[in-house]
Design a protein around this motif. Structure first.
Motif, PDB file in Angstrom:
ATOM      1  N   MET A  29       0.833  -1.207   0.000  1.00  0.00           N
ATOM      2  CA  MET A  29       0.000   0.000   0.000  1.00  0.00           C
ATOM      3  C   MET A  29       0.865   1.253   0.000  1.00  0.00           C
ATOM      4  O   MET A  29       0.593   2.209  -0.743  1.00  0.00           O
ATOM      5  N   VAL A  30       1.915   1.252   0.830  1.00  0.00           N
ATOM      6  CA  VAL A  30       2.811   2.414   0.876  1.00  0.00           C
ATOM      7  C   VAL A  30       3.496   2.614  -0.476  1.00  0.00           C
ATOM      8  O   VAL A  30       3.583   3.744  -0.973  1.00  0.00           O
ATOM      9  N   ASN A  36       1.919   6.261  -7.169  1.00  0.00           N
ATOM     10  CA  ASN A  36       0.812   7.091  -7.652  1.00  0.00           C
ATOM     11  C   ASN A  36       1.104   8.574  -7.480  1.00  0.00           C
ATOM     12  O   ASN A  36       0.785   9.392  -8.358  1.00  0.00           O
ATOM     13  N   GLN A  37       1.742   8.936  -6.370  1.00  0.00           N
ATOM     14  CA  GLN A  37       2.085  10.331  -6.130  1.00  0.00           C
ATOM     15  C   GLN A  37       3.101  10.820  -7.157  1.00  0.00           C
ATOM     16  O   GLN A  37       2.957  11.905  -7.730  1.00  0.00           O
ATOM     17  N   LYS A  54      10.117  15.510   0.996  1.00  0.00           N
ATOM     18  CA  LYS A  54       9.743  14.659  -0.138  1.00  0.00           C
ATOM     19  C   LYS A  54      10.889  13.731  -0.525  1.00  0.00           C
ATOM     20  O   LYS A  54      10.664  12.570  -0.886  1.00  0.00           O
ATOM     21  N   PHE A  55      12.116  14.233  -0.466  1.00  0.00           N
ATOM     22  CA  PHE A  55      13.266  13.403  -0.810  1.00  0.00           C
ATOM     23  C   PHE A  55      13.386  12.229   0.154  1.00  0.00           C
ATOM     24  O   PHE A  55      13.588  11.079  -0.275  1.00  0.00           O
ATOM     25  N   ARG A  56      13.268  12.482   1.431  1.00  0.00           N
ATOM     26  CA  ARG A  56      13.397  11.401   2.413  1.00  0.00           C
ATOM     27  C   ARG A  56      12.252  10.399   2.288  1.00  0.00           C
ATOM     28  O   ARG A  56      12.466   9.193   2.417  1.00  0.00           O
ATOM     29  N   ARG A  57      11.047  10.877   2.025  1.00  0.00           N
ATOM     30  CA  ARG A  57       9.883   9.982   1.984  1.00  0.00           C
ATOM     31  C   ARG A  57       9.821   9.167   0.698  1.00  0.00           C
ATOM     32  O   ARG A  57       9.502   7.977   0.727  1.00  0.00           O
ATOM     33  N   LEU A  58      10.142   9.779  -0.433  1.00  0.00           N
ATOM     34  CA  LEU A  58       9.951   9.107  -1.718  1.00  0.00           C
ATOM     35  C   LEU A  58      11.210   8.429  -2.255  1.00  0.00           C
ATOM     36  O   LEU A  58      11.108   7.531  -3.092  1.00  0.00           O
ATOM     37  N   ILE A  59      12.378   8.847  -1.788  1.00  0.00           N
ATOM     38  CA  ILE A  59      13.616   8.294  -2.335  1.00  0.00           C
ATOM     39  C   ILE A  59      14.420   7.535  -1.288  1.00  0.00           C
ATOM     40  O   ILE A  59      14.860   6.408  -1.527  1.00  0.00           O
ATOM     41  N   ASP A 120      19.178  20.762   3.400  1.00  0.00           N
ATOM     42  CA  ASP A 120      19.392  19.647   4.316  1.00  0.00           C
ATOM     43  C   ASP A 120      19.737  18.366   3.569  1.00  0.00           C
ATOM     44  O   ASP A 120      20.472  17.516   4.075  1.00  0.00           O
ATOM     45  N   VAL A 121      19.226  18.228   2.340  1.00  0.00           N
ATOM     46  CA  VAL A 121      19.560  17.057   1.531  1.00  0.00           C
ATOM     47  C   VAL A 121      21.029  17.109   1.114  1.00  0.00           C
ATOM     48  O   VAL A 121      21.735  16.100   1.137  1.00  0.00           O
ATOM     49  N   PHE A 122      21.507  18.301   0.737  1.00  0.00           N
ATOM     50  CA  PHE A 122      22.914  18.462   0.387  1.00  0.00           C
ATOM     51  C   PHE A 122      23.800  18.092   1.574  1.00  0.00           C
ATOM     52  O   PHE A 122      24.828  17.426   1.399  1.00  0.00           O
ATOM     53  N   GLN A 123      23.402  18.508   2.781  1.00  0.00           N
ATOM     54  CA  GLN A 123      24.180  18.183   3.972  1.00  0.00           C
ATOM     55  C   GLN A 123      24.123  16.684   4.267  1.00  0.00           C
ATOM     56  O   GLN A 123      25.127  16.078   4.652  1.00  0.00           O
TER      57      GLN A 123
END
Length: 329
Positions: A29-30, A36-37, A54-59, A120-123
């Motif tokens: 389901m996740v 889908n998103q 979004k980066f942490r959740r989807l990637i 924060d993603v770069f770090q």
């Protein structure tokens, strides 16, 4: 007592099996929600913009059965990253070619993280330069080959597509929007040449001018030997600006790549050596006064020595360990 223990064990196994099935369904389901998103965002914009959440959740967070090509960049005007804007244009062409192709699936997505939207993603990734392209595979962490070698390959959409095919087995046919500038310039050039020929139709001796044809041929040779065709094929950046020190490099430090500015510099140096050789030839063969021929000879020697030493210094800077130098180390 033994029968009671067997019943208890069977009940425990049933509970474990039920929880395993429930956990698997939850993962599915996740995963379905994430796909889908991403598909919804990709339908609106070929390159999905991501922030830290979004980066942490989807990637970063599992599960994931899709690859994501992420361009880490800095497009805000105050960053003054010219290369980022040039790379973004090519990246958009690649993403649009995939989005509107008949082979489009949810196997791969194209995304972008801007420094001002996801510092924060770069770090998190210990990243200190932009632009950078990284492939995040469906399973595991990115390997060494999943980081695109921008300085070596350049940022042309075709080059990135080859790298994507190598890392994901997804072949993308790059389709560029029509560019009429080239045909228009060619048509204008032909019109000018045709007009000049028509105006001088009564005297076409200039077509037999050896000096004119020699000059045109020399310009073509200088352009090709300086690496202009390599620029056209690979699409390298004009120069490189260090994001920390702000220092701009016009000469690439590797023998496997070059900057556009570097080819212009090499063209200028080759032209200087050529001019020096022409002056030496004229000094030896012309009928000018002796003093003028001496001046031409000294000027020719000076040009050859100066520009050849500069060319050799560039060669030494790119081919590390080359033992020879001339005037300049």
């Amino acid at each position: 007592m033994a029968a009671f223990l067997r019943v208890l064990a069977l009940a425990f196994l049933a509970v474990l099996a039920g929880s395993g099935v429930g956990g698997q369904k939850k993962k599915e389901m996740v995963l379905s929600e994430k796909v889908n998103q991403l598909m919804e965002w990709a339908s609106k914009r070929s390159v999905i913009r991501l922030n830290g959440d979004k980066f942490r959740r989807l990637i970063k967070a599992p599960p994931r059965n899709y690859s994501v090509i992420v361009m880490f960049t800095a497009l805000q005007p105050h960053r003054q990253c010219v290369v980022c804007k040039q790379a973004d244009e090519e990246y958009q062409i690649l993403a649009n070619s995939w989005r509107y192709s008949s082979a489009f699936t949810n196997r791969i997505f194209f995304a972008m993280v801007d420094f001002d939207e996801g510092s924060d993603v770069f770090q998190m990734l210990n990243m200190n330069s932009a632009p950078t392209f990284i492939n995040f595979p469906p399973k595991g962490k990115p390997k060494k080959g999943d980081t695109y070698e921008l300085q070596v390959r350049g940022f042309a959409a075709e080059q990135i597509a080859r790298w994507v095919a190598d890392r994901t087995d997804v072949n993308i046919r790059v389709i560029r929007p029509p560019n009429y500038a080239g045909p228009l310039m060619l048509g204008l050039l032909l019109a000018v040449i045709g007009g000049l020929v028509y105006l001088r139709r009564s005297n076409l001796d200039f077509l037999y001018n050896k000096t004119g044809w020699a000059f045109a041929a020399l310009c073509f040779v200088l352009a090709m030997t300086s690496g202009q065709m390599w620029n056209h094929i690979r699409g390298p950046p004009y120069a490189h600006k260090n994001p920390h020190s702000g220092q701009v490099s016009y000469i690439h430090g590797s023998s496997q790549a070059q900057f556009v500015a570097e080819t212009h510099i090499v063209l200028l140096f080759n032209a200087g050596v050529t001019l020096g050789m022409v002056l030496l030839h004229e000094a030896a063969t012309s009928d000018l006064e002796v003093m003028k021929r001496k001046i031409m000879c000294m000027a020719g020697i000076g040009l050859v020595v100066l520009f050849f030493s500069w060319l050799l210094s560039i060669f030494r800077a790119k081919y590390h360990g080359y033992p020879y130098s001339f005037l300049m180390s």
